[in-house]
Design a protein around this motif. Structure first.
Motif, mmCIF file in Angstrom:
data_model
loop_
_atom_site.group_PDB
_atom_site.id
_atom_site.type_symbol
_atom_site.label_atom_id
_atom_site.label_comp_id
_atom_site.label_asym_id
_atom_site.label_seq_id
_atom_site.Cartn_x
_atom_site.Cartn_y
_atom_site.Cartn_z
ATOM 1 N N THR A 120 0.817 -1.215 0.000
ATOM 2 C CA THR A 120 0.000 0.000 0.000
ATOM 3 C C THR A 120 0.855 1.272 0.000
ATOM 4 O O THR A 120 0.343 2.370 0.219
ATOM 5 C CB THR A 120 -0.942 0.019 1.219
ATOM 6 N N ALA A 121 2.157 1.132 -0.271
ATOM 7 C CA ALA A 121 3.078 2.273 -0.402
ATOM 8 C C ALA A 121 3.053 3.172 0.831
ATOM 9 O O ALA A 121 2.960 4.394 0.734
ATOM 10 C CB ALA A 121 2.757 3.076 -1.662
ATOM 11 N N LEU A 122 3.158 2.550 2.004
ATOM 12 C CA LEU A 122 3.124 3.294 3.267
ATOM 13 C C LEU A 122 4.488 3.329 3.968
ATOM 14 O O LEU A 122 4.565 3.778 5.120
ATOM 15 C CB LEU A 122 2.100 2.667 4.216
ATOM 16 N N LYS A 123 5.518 2.904 3.293
ATOM 17 C CA LYS A 123 6.823 2.788 3.949
ATOM 18 C C LYS A 123 7.270 4.112 4.542
ATOM 19 O O LYS A 123 7.797 4.156 5.671
ATOM 20 C CB LYS A 123 7.857 2.269 2.948
ATOM 21 N N ASP A 124 7.102 5.209 3.822
ATOM 22 C CA ASP A 124 7.565 6.514 4.298
ATOM 23 C C ASP A 124 6.747 7.028 5.479
ATOM 24 O O ASP A 124 7.164 7.981 6.159
ATOM 25 C CB ASP A 124 7.516 7.539 3.165
ATOM 26 N N LYS A 125 5.564 6.442 5.704
ATOM 27 C CA LYS A 125 4.689 6.897 6.789
ATOM 28 C C LYS A 125 4.566 5.871 7.911
ATOM 29 O O LYS A 125 3.749 6.049 8.824
ATOM 30 C CB LYS A 125 3.287 7.184 6.235
ATOM 31 N N ALA A 126 5.381 4.833 7.888
ATOM 32 C CA ALA A 126 5.203 3.714 8.819
ATOM 33 C C ALA A 126 5.314 4.137 10.279
ATOM 34 O O ALA A 126 4.607 3.602 11.144
ATOM 35 C CB ALA A 126 6.216 2.614 8.513
ATOM 36 N N THR A 127 6.173 5.091 10.585
ATOM 37 C CA THR A 127 6.363 5.497 11.983
ATOM 38 C C THR A 127 5.611 6.787 12.322
ATOM 39 O O THR A 127 5.757 7.309 13.435
ATOM 40 C CB THR A 127 7.857 5.698 12.283
ATOM 41 N N ALA A 128 4.803 7.281 11.374
ATOM 42 C CA ALA A 128 4.041 8.512 11.621
ATOM 43 C C ALA A 128 2.769 8.203 12.400
ATOM 44 O O ALA A 128 2.157 7.143 12.230
ATOM 45 C CB ALA A 128 3.684 9.193 10.298
ATOM 46 N N ALA A 129 2.358 9.136 13.256
ATOM 47 C CA ALA A 129 1.072 8.996 13.946
ATOM 48 C C ALA A 129 -0.056 9.170 12.936
ATOM 49 O O ALA A 129 0.015 10.026 12.041
ATOM 50 C CB ALA A 129 0.950 10.040 15.050
ATOM 51 N N ILE A 130 -1.081 8.362 13.078
ATOM 52 C CA ILE A 130 -2.154 8.350 12.089
ATOM 53 C C ILE A 130 -2.849 9.712 11.996
ATOM 54 O O ILE A 130 -3.251 10.127 10.913
ATOM 55 C CB ILE A 130 -3.156 7.223 12.397
ATOM 56 N N HIS A 131 -2.937 10.444 13.104
ATOM 57 C CA HIS A 131 -3.642 11.724 13.056
ATOM 58 C C HIS A 131 -2.894 12.765 12.217
ATOM 59 O O HIS A 131 -3.460 13.794 11.852
ATOM 60 C CB HIS A 131 -3.897 12.256 14.469
ATOM 61 N N THR A 132 -1.620 12.511 11.901
ATOM 62 C CA THR A 132 -0.860 13.444 11.065
ATOM 63 C C THR A 132 -1.007 13.144 9.580
ATOM 64 O O THR A 132 -0.513 13.917 8.749
ATOM 65 C CB THR A 132 0.637 13.394 11.430
ATOM 66 N N LEU A 133 -1.664 12.055 9.228
ATOM 67 C CA LEU A 133 -1.760 11.642 7.830
ATOM 68 C C LEU A 133 -2.908 12.351 7.118
ATOM 69 O O LEU A 133 -3.921 12.706 7.722
ATOM 70 C CB LEU A 133 -1.992 10.128 7.740
ATOM 71 N N SER A 134 -2.742 12.511 5.815
ATOM 72 C CA SER A 134 -3.831 13.023 4.992
ATOM 73 C C SER A 134 -4.919 11.964 4.871
ATOM 74 O O SER A 134 -4.712 10.791 5.217
ATOM 75 C CB SER A 134 -3.316 13.374 3.597
ATOM 76 N N ARG A 135 -6.079 12.390 4.369
ATOM 77 C CA ARG A 135 -7.183 11.438 4.181
ATOM 78 C C ARG A 135 -6.772 10.290 3.268
ATOM 79 O O ARG A 135 -7.115 9.133 3.504
ATOM 80 C CB ARG A 135 -8.398 12.164 3.600
ATOM 81 N N GLY A 136 -6.027 10.589 2.217
ATOM 82 C CA GLY A 136 -5.596 9.550 1.286
ATOM 83 C C GLY A 136 -4.709 8.511 1.945
ATOM 84 O O GLY A 136 -4.854 7.313 1.719
ATOM 85 N N TYR A 137 -3.774 8.971 2.795
ATOM 86 C CA TYR A 137 -2.904 8.026 3.489
ATOM 87 C C TYR A 137 -3.678 7.222 4.534
ATOM 88 O O TYR A 137 -3.404 6.035 4.741
ATOM 89 C CB TYR A 137 -1.726 8.761 4.134
#
Length: 311
Positions: A120-137
């Motif tokens: 799902t191409a989430l490698k760059d966001k793997a350690t990010a908190a979910i509340h910081t993600l855009s709707r698409g992520y």
């Protein structure tokens, strides 16, 4: 793989799903299409066991959902339309938690999470908190949790919701990849997504199933399209294979005409137009896209000029 028989769901006086039946074979990619409120989400909730039907039944691999709920749910990966996520958790922690809920063994959990992140191409966001993600992520995180346990059936409710054009193309590719290993149901109100991702479509209207067909079959047998200047309808009156003629587009010159005739009647149509002195610019099979079919079954097709038929 999935057998839905006479499925009905009522909420008081409202019938959200009305006597719907269909079968889905293993490995099919099926689009569940309809306006908002047509019953798509309700059907998916009943297939997954999150909602009980008022009447009718759902079987998955021969197991009735009402009697074997846990066994059926173990075979299904489900992305709800508004996927619930814990905003304070990181992506990788959330997926690890979901893997545990799905029953993925501890020894396999890290590998399952890594594979879902990669797909799902989430490698760059793997350690990010979910509340910081855009709707698409966040949508991608929802898809990742549905993939964790390598389900036999994947049910995606509006999977491209909130994605940008590049992400939409990636999602389509992912659905194609998943179809090599699983049965996929995609629910959406976006016609292009069904056209691009699915091989079969189920169209719902006001809780009832109004169309169940392969997309390639819908696009065949729609007659001939003629672009010409002159009396096309008059010229084709004597062609036996032609059942009707109507103006497809009247504003432009040359006009476009829809000819109700099989494709192998094209030579006879061309000869008749030439004999009548009609100037022919184009003659080709008329193919319907899913937008046209959807408009037809929902009674939204725009009226054409009056049809000219044989006397």
């Amino acid at each position: 793989m999935i057998q839905v028989e006479h499925l009905t769901r009522r909420y008081g006086a409202l019938t959200a799903v009305d006597d719907v039946s269909f079968d889905i074979a293993r490995g099919e990619v099926v689009g569940l299409l309809g306006h908002n409120g047509a019953g798509k989400t309700t059907i998916m909730k009943m297939i997954t066991g999150y909602l009980e039907p008022t009447s009718g039944s759902v079987r998955v691999d021969g197991l009735e959902v009402g009697r074997h709920r846990r066994a059926v749910q173990a075979r299904i990966g489900y992305l709800p339309e508004n996927c619930p996520v814990w905003p304070e958790m990181t992506v990788i922690d959330y997926l690890d938690f979901q893997a545990a809920l799905h029953g993925v063994a501890a020894a396999r959990r890290d590998r399952a999470v890594a594979r879902a992140i990669a797909r799902t191409a989430l490698k760059d966001k793997a350690t990010a908190a979910i509340h910081t993600l855009s709707r698409g992520y966040r949508q991608r995180v929802g898809v990742a949790q549905a993939l964790l346990h390598e389900p036999d059936i994947l049910i995606l409710d509006e999977p491209t919701n909130g994605l940008d054009p590049t992400q939409i193309l990636q999602m389509r590719e992912l659905i194609g990849e998943l179809a090599r290993q699983a049965t996929v149901i995609v629910s959406t109100h976006i016609l292009q997504e069904v056209q691009a991702s699915c091989e079969r479509v189920l169209i719902l209207r006001a809780g009832r199933l109004v169309l169940d067909a392969r997309i390639d079959a819908l696009q065949r047998g729609a007659g001939l399209l003629v672009q010409a200047e002159g009396d096309v309808a008059g010229a084709l009156r004597e062609v036996p294979a032609v059942q009707g003629v109507r103006v497809e587009a009247d504003a432009a010159s040359p006009r476009s005409w829809c000819v109700d005739a099989p494709i192998d009647a094209a030579p006879a149509v061309a000869e008749a137009l030439a004999r009548a002195g009609v100037r022919l610019y184009a003659l080709q099979p008329r193919r319907r896209d899913l937008e046209t079919v959807f408009a037809e079954v929902n009674g939204l097709a725009c009226p054409s000029a009056p049809e000219v038929t044989h006397a």
